[in-house]
Design an enzyme around this catalytic site. Structure first.
Site, PDB file in Angstrom:
ATOM      1  N   GLY A 156       0.800  -1.217   0.000  1.00 49.42           N
ATOM      2  CA  GLY A 156       0.000   0.000   0.000  1.00 49.42           C
ATOM      3  C   GLY A 156       0.830   1.263   0.000  1.00 49.42           C
ATOM      4  O   GLY A 156       0.350   2.315  -0.389  1.00 49.42           O
ATOM      5  N   GLY A 190      -9.445   2.005  -1.995  1.00 47.10           N
ATOM      6  CA  GLY A 190     -10.166   1.178  -2.968  1.00 47.10           C
ATOM      7  C   GLY A 190      -9.272   0.700  -4.098  1.00 47.10           C
ATOM      8  O   GLY A 190      -9.709   0.559  -5.241  1.00 47.10           O
ATOM      9  N   LEU A 191      -7.998   0.478  -3.776  1.00 50.88           N
ATOM     10  CA  LEU A 191      -7.072  -0.228  -4.672  1.00 50.88           C
ATOM     11  C   LEU A 191      -6.738   0.467  -5.995  1.00 50.88           C
ATOM     12  O   LEU A 191      -6.746  -0.171  -7.054  1.00 50.88           O
ATOM     13  CB  LEU A 191      -7.609  -1.647  -4.961  1.00 50.88           C
ATOM     14  CG  LEU A 191      -7.883  -2.483  -3.716  1.00 50.88           C
ATOM     15  CD1 LEU A 191      -8.699  -3.708  -4.069  1.00 50.88           C
ATOM     16  CD2 LEU A 191      -6.601  -2.856  -3.017  1.00 50.88           C
ATOM     17  N   ASN A 236       1.875  -7.853  -4.013  1.00 43.21           N
ATOM     18  CA  ASN A 236       0.586  -8.158  -3.403  1.00 43.21           C
ATOM     19  C   ASN A 236      -0.487  -8.017  -4.484  1.00 43.21           C
ATOM     20  O   ASN A 236      -0.643  -6.960  -5.086  1.00 43.21           O
ATOM     21  CB  ASN A 236       0.390  -7.152  -2.249  1.00 43.21           C
ATOM     22  CG  ASN A 236      -0.930  -7.293  -1.537  1.00 43.21           C
ATOM     23  OD1 ASN A 236      -1.977  -7.338  -2.169  1.00 43.21           O
ATOM     24  ND2 ASN A 236      -0.888  -7.312  -0.220  1.00 43.21           N
ATOM     25  N   CYS A 277      -9.543  -7.151   0.952  1.00 47.42           N
ATOM     26  CA  CYS A 277      -9.440  -5.690   0.969  1.00 47.42           C
ATOM     27  C   CYS A 277     -10.635  -5.115   1.716  1.00 47.42           C
ATOM     28  O   CYS A 277     -11.782  -5.319   1.325  1.00 47.42           O
ATOM     29  CB  CYS A 277      -9.377  -5.087  -0.414  1.00 47.42           C
ATOM     30  SG  CYS A 277      -9.275  -3.294  -0.245  1.00 47.42           S
ATOM     31  N   ASN A 287     -11.789  -2.218   1.833  1.00 52.07           N
ATOM     32  CA  ASN A 287     -12.447  -1.044   1.236  1.00 52.07           C
ATOM     33  C   ASN A 287     -13.058  -1.293  -0.136  1.00 52.07           C
ATOM     34  O   ASN A 287     -13.238  -0.367  -0.914  1.00 52.07           O
ATOM     35  CB  ASN A 287     -11.446   0.107   1.133  1.00 52.07           C
ATOM     36  CG  ASN A 287     -10.948   0.490   2.498  1.00 52.07           C
ATOM     37  OD1 ASN A 287     -11.712   0.502   3.443  1.00 52.07           O
ATOM     38  ND2 ASN A 287      -9.668   0.742   2.613  1.00 52.07           N
ATOM     39  N   LYS A 345      -3.129 -12.941   2.464  1.00 47.90           N
ATOM     40  CA  LYS A 345      -3.456 -11.833   3.370  1.00 47.90           C
ATOM     41  C   LYS A 345      -4.952 -11.861   3.623  1.00 47.90           C
ATOM     42  O   LYS A 345      -5.748 -11.639   2.706  1.00 47.90           O
ATOM     43  CB  LYS A 345      -3.008 -10.503   2.768  1.00 47.90           C
ATOM     44  CG  LYS A 345      -3.029  -9.355   3.786  1.00 47.90           C
ATOM     45  CD  LYS A 345      -2.187  -8.179   3.336  1.00 47.90           C
ATOM     46  CE  LYS A 345      -2.204  -7.042   4.354  1.00 47.90           C
ATOM     47  NZ  LYS A 345      -1.353  -5.918   3.980  1.00 47.90           N
ATOM     48  N   GLY A 366       0.397  -1.632  13.574  1.00 47.08           N
ATOM     49  CA  GLY A 366       0.750  -0.844  14.756  1.00 47.08           C
ATOM     50  C   GLY A 366       2.162  -1.010  15.265  1.00 47.08           C
ATOM     51  O   GLY A 366       2.441  -0.704  16.423  1.00 47.08           O
ATOM     52  N   THR A 384       2.308   2.585   8.804  1.00 40.56           N
ATOM     53  CA  THR A 384       1.967   3.817   9.524  1.00 40.56           C
ATOM     54  C   THR A 384       3.186   4.406  10.240  1.00 40.56           C
ATOM     55  O   THR A 384       3.369   5.630  10.256  1.00 40.56           O
ATOM     56  CB  THR A 384       0.824   3.528  10.525  1.00 40.56           C
ATOM     57  OG1 THR A 384      -0.274   2.966   9.790  1.00 40.56           O
ATOM     58  CG2 THR A 384       0.348   4.797  11.199  1.00 40.56           C
TER      59      THR A 384
HETATM   60  C1  LIG Z   1      -2.745   4.039   3.091  1.00 38.24           C
HETATM   61  C2  LIG Z   1      -2.742   2.550   3.186  1.00 38.24           C
HETATM   62  C3  LIG Z   1      -2.905   1.790   2.037  1.00 38.24           C
HETATM   63  C4  LIG Z   1      -2.890   0.401   2.131  1.00 38.24           C
HETATM   64  N1  LIG Z   1      -3.040  -0.318   0.993  1.00 38.24           N
HETATM   65  C5  LIG Z   1      -2.966  -1.670   1.058  1.00 38.24           C
HETATM   66  C6  LIG Z   1      -3.061  -2.442  -0.118  1.00 38.24           C
HETATM   67  O1  LIG Z   1      -3.202  -1.925  -1.231  1.00 38.24           O
HETATM   68  N2  LIG Z   1      -2.998  -3.798  -0.002  1.00 38.24           N
HETATM   69  C7  LIG Z   1      -2.824  -4.407   1.210  1.00 38.24           C
HETATM   70  O2  LIG Z   1      -2.748  -5.639   1.252  1.00 38.24           O
HETATM   71  N3  LIG Z   1      -2.715  -3.692   2.341  1.00 38.24           N
HETATM   72  C8  LIG Z   1      -2.775  -2.355   2.295  1.00 38.24           C
HETATM   73  N4  LIG Z   1      -2.670  -1.627   3.443  1.00 38.24           N
HETATM   74  C9  LIG Z   1      -2.509  -2.327   4.737  1.00 38.24           C
HETATM   75  C10 LIG Z   1      -1.022  -2.419   5.136  1.00 38.24           C
HETATM   76  O3  LIG Z   1      -0.322  -3.237   4.234  1.00 38.24           O
HETATM   77  C11 LIG Z   1      -0.871  -2.992   6.556  1.00 38.24           C
HETATM   78  O4  LIG Z   1      -1.415  -4.283   6.592  1.00 38.24           O
HETATM   79  C12 LIG Z   1      -1.571  -2.118   7.595  1.00 38.24           C
HETATM   80  O5  LIG Z   1      -1.422  -0.751   7.315  1.00 38.24           O
HETATM   81  C13 LIG Z   1      -1.082  -2.386   9.020  1.00 38.24           C
HETATM   82  O6  LIG Z   1       0.221  -1.923   9.213  1.00 38.24           O
HETATM   83  P1  LIG Z   1       0.546  -0.515   9.959  1.00 38.24           P
HETATM   84  O7  LIG Z   1      -0.274  -0.482  11.200  1.00 38.24           O
HETATM   85  O8  LIG Z   1       2.014  -0.553  10.182  1.00 38.24           O
HETATM   86  O9  LIG Z   1       0.143   0.557   9.013  1.00 38.24           O
HETATM   87  C14 LIG Z   1      -2.701  -0.232   3.388  1.00 38.24           C
HETATM   88  C15 LIG Z   1      -2.536   0.548   4.526  1.00 38.24           C
HETATM   89  C16 LIG Z   1      -2.552   1.921   4.444  1.00 38.24           C
HETATM   90  C17 LIG Z   1      -2.353   2.739   5.701  1.00 38.24           C
END
Ligand SMILES: Cc1cc2nc3c(=O)[nH]c(=O)nc-3n(C[C@H](O)[C@H](O)[C@H](O)COP(=O)(O)O)c2cc1C
Length: 365
Positions: free
Chosen positions: A71, A122-123, A147, A186, A188, A221, A305, A327
């Site tokens: 992401g 929304g990908l 991914n 996903c 969203n 995932k 987190g 994050t």
């Molecule tokens: C802005 C954003 C976009 C994300 N897009 C995707 C995505 O396209 N595909 C996916 O598998 N996870 C996506 N994630 C989830 C992250 O890969 C991860 O699982 C999640 O943010 C938890 O990690 P964190 O708490 O360190 O952010 C996204 C997360 C964020 C914040």
């Protein structure tokens, strides 16, 4: 966090629209990547080299256990720059068979008081073929994951079309990476939310991919919701496919956790929550999965987190072999991977582990 990032860079970045700032960071990374000497300098500054941190997983060697989560660099524009920040792996995507614009903006927000990001992308992505082509010239010294998800068409589709879309996405992406992740959850998108609940469709998808096989190790995932029954169904679905290397938990849909935001702010921010608020749920699910799974066969990648070495080690002690962050990179800046790895080394000494692998699952019966 470095004072430079905390006092100067972050306030500037956080002043603007979250998505615009993120896109700008990706563009800087892509521009920087053309200057190989600068990338090498960055890598020297940020990478922690220590054999105690190495992870062998799914037939791949990861120099340390902290990877970039999916992401962040959806389209694979700046993987070399990101790897130079000291990551043990980079995951690109989610990528779908066809390009997609994603949900209409605004679709990304920060909640600093919660150390959280709210995401309703929304990908959006350039499509698997274009991204695979871009990645084919990447020069990386750490494993690269792609991914894969179903193209977000925002309309109802027959099950066969959804499954065929995944198969096509995986086929297009598999030669461009070291490992694949199938994003089966996903939060969203309409079809992303429930299609794989119960994991009957997971098994069908794995069967479709089984001939001739994806050619790369595959991680699934999945949603953290559904309780232990969902985990048992997941393990049953994966059982017959030796190329399934393990699992990652995605964000839960909606706002399952209390946030500091007001009702009206929350109404303006549809989508899933990443960062500190999801930590507890993800950790609870990791421990439950580790308890149930065949530990000789599967590995868990943990994301949710992680901001510190303590956070990473806690997830490892609950059963994760590898940890991803997203994050924390936004809130803590480019030095965060180095800091987490250095903290991990201190914690290994404190807890009497000679190697990070010795800590995996020690807190789970
Ligand atoms: C802005 C954003 C976009 C994300 N897009 C995707 C995505 O396209 N595909 C996916 O598998 N996870 C996506 N994630 C989830 C992250 O890969 C991860 O699982 C999640 O943010 C938890 O990690 P964190 O708490 O360190 O952010 C996204 C997360 C964020 C914040």
């Amino acid at each position: 966090m470095t004072p430079l990032y905390q006092d100067w860079v972050r306030p500037l970045l956080f002043r603007g629209d979250a998505e615009a700032m993120h896109d700008r960071a990706i563009r800087w990374g892509a521009r920087l990547q053309r200057r190989k000497a600068l990338v090498r300098w960055l890598a020297r500054r940020y990478t922690v080299h220590d054999p105690r941190l190495r992870v062998a997983m799914a037939g791949l060697n990861f120099p340390n256990p902290i990877g970039l989560a999916a992401g962040y660099d959806k389209n694979g524009h700046s993987v070399e720059t990101l790897a130079a920040l000291g990551f043990g792996a980079i995951e690109v995507g989610s990528v779908s068979a066809e390009a997609s614009p994603g949900n209409p903006p605004p679709r990304l927000w920060r909640s600093p008081a919660d150390r959280a990001i709210i995401v309703n992308y929304g990908l959006p992505n350039d499509g698997a073929a274009a991204i695979a082509e871009r990645l084919s010239t990447a020069d990386l010294s750490v494993p690269l994951g792609v991914n894969v998800v179903k193209t977000n068409r925002r309309c109802a589709e027959p099950d066969e079309a959804i499954l065929a879309d995944y198969v096509e996405g995986a086929r297009l992406a598999q030669d461009a990476c070291d490992y694949l992740v199938l994003n089966l959850s996903c939060p969203n998108t309409e079809s992303g939310r429930d299609f794989f609940a119960g994991h009957v469709q997971t098994r069908t998808l794995l069967e479709l991919l089984d001939t001739p096989g994806p050619g790369k190790p595959v991680f699934l995932k999945v949603s953290p919701l559904g309780g232990d029954e969902a985990l048992d169904q997941l393990l049953e679905a994966a059982d017959a496919f030796p190329w399934v290397a393990g699992f990652i938990f995605n964000l839960p849909p909606g706002k399952p956790v209390p946030l500091s935001l007001s009702e009206s702010e929350l109404e303006r921010m549809p989508g899933a929550v990443a960062g500190k608020p999801v930590e507890g749920l993800i950790e609870e699910r990791i421990a439950a999965l580790y308890h149930r799974m065949d530990r000789d066969r599967y590995r868990i990648i943990a994301a949710g987190g992680v901001f510190t070495g303590e956070d990473a080690l806690r997830k490892i002690r609950l059963g994760a072999s590898f940890v991803q962050i997203f994050t924390a990179l936004i809130y803590e800046g480019p030095g965060v991977v180095r800091r987490i790895n250095l903290e991990l080394l201190e914690l290994l000494e404190r807890d009497g582990f000679g190697h990070i692998g010795e800590a995996v699952g020690v807190d789970v019966p």
